[in-house]
Design a protein around this motif. Structure first.
Motif, mmCIF file in Angstrom:
data_model
loop_
_atom_site.group_PDB
_atom_site.id
_atom_site.type_symbol
_atom_site.label_atom_id
_atom_site.label_comp_id
_atom_site.label_asym_id
_atom_site.label_seq_id
_atom_site.Cartn_x
_atom_site.Cartn_y
_atom_site.Cartn_z
ATOM 1 N N LEU A 218 73.890 49.511 31.915
ATOM 2 C CA LEU A 218 73.119 48.649 31.019
ATOM 3 C C LEU A 218 73.548 48.852 29.576
ATOM 4 N N THR A 219 73.894 50.091 29.211
ATOM 5 C CA THR A 219 74.354 50.370 27.851
ATOM 6 C C THR A 219 75.625 49.591 27.538
ATOM 7 N N GLU A 220 76.561 49.614 28.464
ATOM 8 C CA GLU A 220 77.837 48.921 28.264
ATOM 9 C C GLU A 220 77.633 47.411 28.205
ATOM 10 N N LEU A 221 76.842 46.878 29.135
ATOM 11 C CA LEU A 221 76.631 45.434 29.187
ATOM 12 C C LEU A 221 75.846 44.947 27.975
ATOM 13 N N SER A 222 74.867 45.719 27.525
ATOM 14 C CA SER A 222 74.073 45.325 26.357
ATOM 15 C C SER A 222 74.952 45.159 25.129
ATOM 16 N N LYS A 223 75.931 46.064 24.961
ATOM 17 C CA LYS A 223 76.853 45.970 23.829
ATOM 18 C C LYS A 223 77.723 44.725 23.933
ATOM 19 N N GLN A 224 78.159 44.408 25.162
ATOM 20 C CA GLN A 224 79.002 43.242 25.369
ATOM 21 C C GLN A 224 78.246 41.944 25.102
ATOM 22 N N LEU A 225 76.957 41.926 25.425
ATOM 23 C CA LEU A 225 76.180 40.689 25.325
ATOM 24 C C LEU A 225 75.359 40.591 24.040
ATOM 25 N N GLU A 226 75.488 41.581 23.183
ATOM 26 C CA GLU A 226 74.697 41.593 21.946
ATOM 27 C C GLU A 226 74.946 40.360 21.097
ATOM 28 N N VAL A 227 76.204 39.950 20.976
ATOM 29 C CA VAL A 227 76.541 38.787 20.130
ATOM 30 C C VAL A 227 76.064 37.484 20.761
ATOM 31 N N HIS A 234 64.292 48.480 26.624
ATOM 32 C CA HIS A 234 63.794 49.581 27.442
ATOM 33 C C HIS A 234 65.009 50.278 28.036
ATOM 34 N N ARG A 235 64.838 51.504 28.493
ATOM 35 C CA ARG A 235 65.987 52.189 29.102
ATOM 36 C C ARG A 235 66.457 51.473 30.365
ATOM 37 N N SER A 236 65.597 50.618 30.934
ATOM 38 C CA SER A 236 65.963 49.916 32.168
ATOM 39 C C SER A 236 66.032 48.402 32.022
ATOM 40 N N HIS A 237 65.717 47.891 30.813
ATOM 41 C CA HIS A 237 65.644 46.443 30.654
ATOM 42 C C HIS A 237 66.320 45.954 29.374
ATOM 43 N N GLY A 238 66.757 44.727 29.431
ATOM 44 C CA GLY A 238 67.261 44.021 28.261
ATOM 45 C C GLY A 238 66.859 42.560 28.409
ATOM 46 N N VAL A 239 66.719 41.832 27.303
ATOM 47 C CA VAL A 239 66.296 40.425 27.389
ATOM 48 C C VAL A 239 67.167 39.546 26.500
ATOM 49 N N LYS A 240 67.179 38.277 26.833
ATOM 50 C CA LYS A 240 67.784 37.293 25.955
ATOM 51 C C LYS A 240 66.686 36.834 24.996
ATOM 52 N N LEU A 241 66.935 36.954 23.715
ATOM 53 C CA LEU A 241 65.899 36.705 22.716
ATOM 54 C C LEU A 241 65.343 35.284 22.790
ATOM 55 N N ASP A 242 66.185 34.317 23.155
ATOM 56 C CA ASP A 242 65.722 32.932 23.248
ATOM 57 C C ASP A 242 64.717 32.725 24.371
ATOM 58 N N LYS A 243 64.640 33.704 25.284
ATOM 59 C CA LYS A 243 63.731 33.574 26.420
ATOM 60 C C LYS A 243 62.370 34.218 26.156
ATOM 61 N N VAL A 244 62.210 34.859 24.996
ATOM 62 C CA VAL A 244 60.951 35.534 24.672
ATOM 63 C C VAL A 244 59.907 34.514 24.236
ATOM 64 N N GLU A 245 58.736 34.557 24.871
ATOM 65 C CA GLU A 245 57.657 33.617 24.540
ATOM 66 C C GLU A 245 56.636 34.256 23.607
ATOM 67 N N CYS A 246 56.226 35.481 23.901
ATOM 68 C CA CYS A 246 55.259 36.162 23.045
ATOM 69 C C CYS A 246 55.342 37.670 23.246
ATOM 70 N N ILE A 247 54.771 38.410 22.274
ATOM 71 C CA ILE A 247 54.785 39.870 22.305
ATOM 72 C C ILE A 247 53.351 40.361 22.143
ATOM 73 N N THR A 248 52.935 41.290 22.992
ATOM 74 C CA THR A 248 51.576 41.826 22.939
ATOM 75 C C THR A 248 51.622 43.330 22.712
ATOM 76 N N PRO A 249 51.145 43.824 21.542
ATOM 77 C CA PRO A 249 51.116 45.274 21.274
ATOM 78 C C PRO A 249 50.157 45.979 22.230
#
Length: 280
Positions: A218-227, A234-249
């Motif tokens: 995930l570390t390697e892929l996250s760097k490749q897809l950052e741009v 999360h240590r186990s997750h990554g998201v595409k920012l355009d897919k985020v709908e809302c954030i709840t603290p």
């Protein structure tokens, strides 16, 4: 058994399958020797001896099997230089045989000694050639077994691979992936991926309800897809920012991220600042 479970414990299931095969096969061999000897009347050996002979061979095989897997991974057969590959694997088969014979004979001698008996393998050039002939066949069989197992797993999981020439280096981006699954080929676009999930030696690419495993960290892929607008949350997750709908603290300091698909993921405190910067 779901995909993520199998990915995480794939090595365990492969080892269990191999162990079961070796034990069953050698048990059948031992009992067959006893049954054949009984045809001639009294057994010329103690009834436990065939099991010692077979299980000592099995134990030795199990010990060296990881080395065969390592060989296929580190020194794959090169069809463009067949002569060199044949020589390499021939030498490897001799090493395989020497190790197998050494551990097998050593184990037998130990067990016989514990029973106050003497075991004589009668090692000579003839005996070595005889054993090598059998070991060479086993060596080729295990190579075939590993390749067939890997092929079946790849077909069932639908493992993805990059089809972009520039994606061979970690600093390059991946735009499209080719997924071979159950005799079919699928092309998926990274832009369509909703989120990333680390699972054992794979990263699962989630597109709606579909999952496409990619053998990478995930570390390697996250760097490749950052741009391309992806962010580690999360240590186990990554998201595409355009897919985020809302954030709840959350009271714990973490947050929950809800995607446009309805999927809810945890935003770890460790990645919160990095995530906020990406949103700006």
């Amino acid at each position: 058994m779901n995909l993520q479970h199998f990915q995480r414990f794939q090595t365990f299931y492969a080892a269990l399958l191999l162990f079961s095969y070796v034990v069953i096969n050698n048990t059948v061999n031992a009992t067959t020797q006893i049954m054949e000897a009984q045809r001639d009347g009294a057994l010329p050996f103690l009834i436990w001896e065939p099991f010692v002979w077979e299980y000592s061979s099995a134990f030795s095989t199990l010990l060296i099997f990881p080395a065969v897997v390592w060989l296929l991974k580190k020194v794959p057969f090169n069809w463009h230089n067949i002569a060199l590959s044949l020589c390499t694997y021939f030498v490897a088969s001799i090493i395989f045989s020497v190790f197998h014979i050494s551990v097998m004979v050593g184990g037998r001698k130990l067990i016989y000694w514990l029973n106050e008996l003497h075991y004589n393998f009668g090692l000579s050039w003839f005996e070595f050639l005889y054993e090598y002939q059998k070991d060479a066949i086993s060596f080729l069989f295990f190579i075939t077994l590993i390749k067939v197992y890997q092929y079946i797993v790849k077909q069932l999981l639908g493992e993805a691979s990059s089809i972009d020439e520039g994606a061979q280096h970690n600093t390059d981006t991946i735009n499209r992936l080719l997924v071979k699954k159950r005799g079919k080929e699928f092309i998926i676009k990274i832009d369509e991926v909703d989120w990333l999930e680390s699972s054992g030696n794979y990263v699962n690419l989630h597109i709606g309800t579909s999952i496409y495993p990619l053998r990478v960290t995930l570390t390697e892929l996250s760097k490749q897809l950052e741009v391309q607008g992806f962010c580690r949350i999360h240590r186990s997750h990554g998201v595409k920012l355009d897919k985020v709908e809302c954030i709840t603290p959350l009271p714990s300091g973490d947050s929950e991220i809800k995607l446009t698909t309805g999927k809810v993921l945890n935003l770890s405190r460790r990645y919160k600042e990095q995530f906020k910067l990406k949103l700006q």
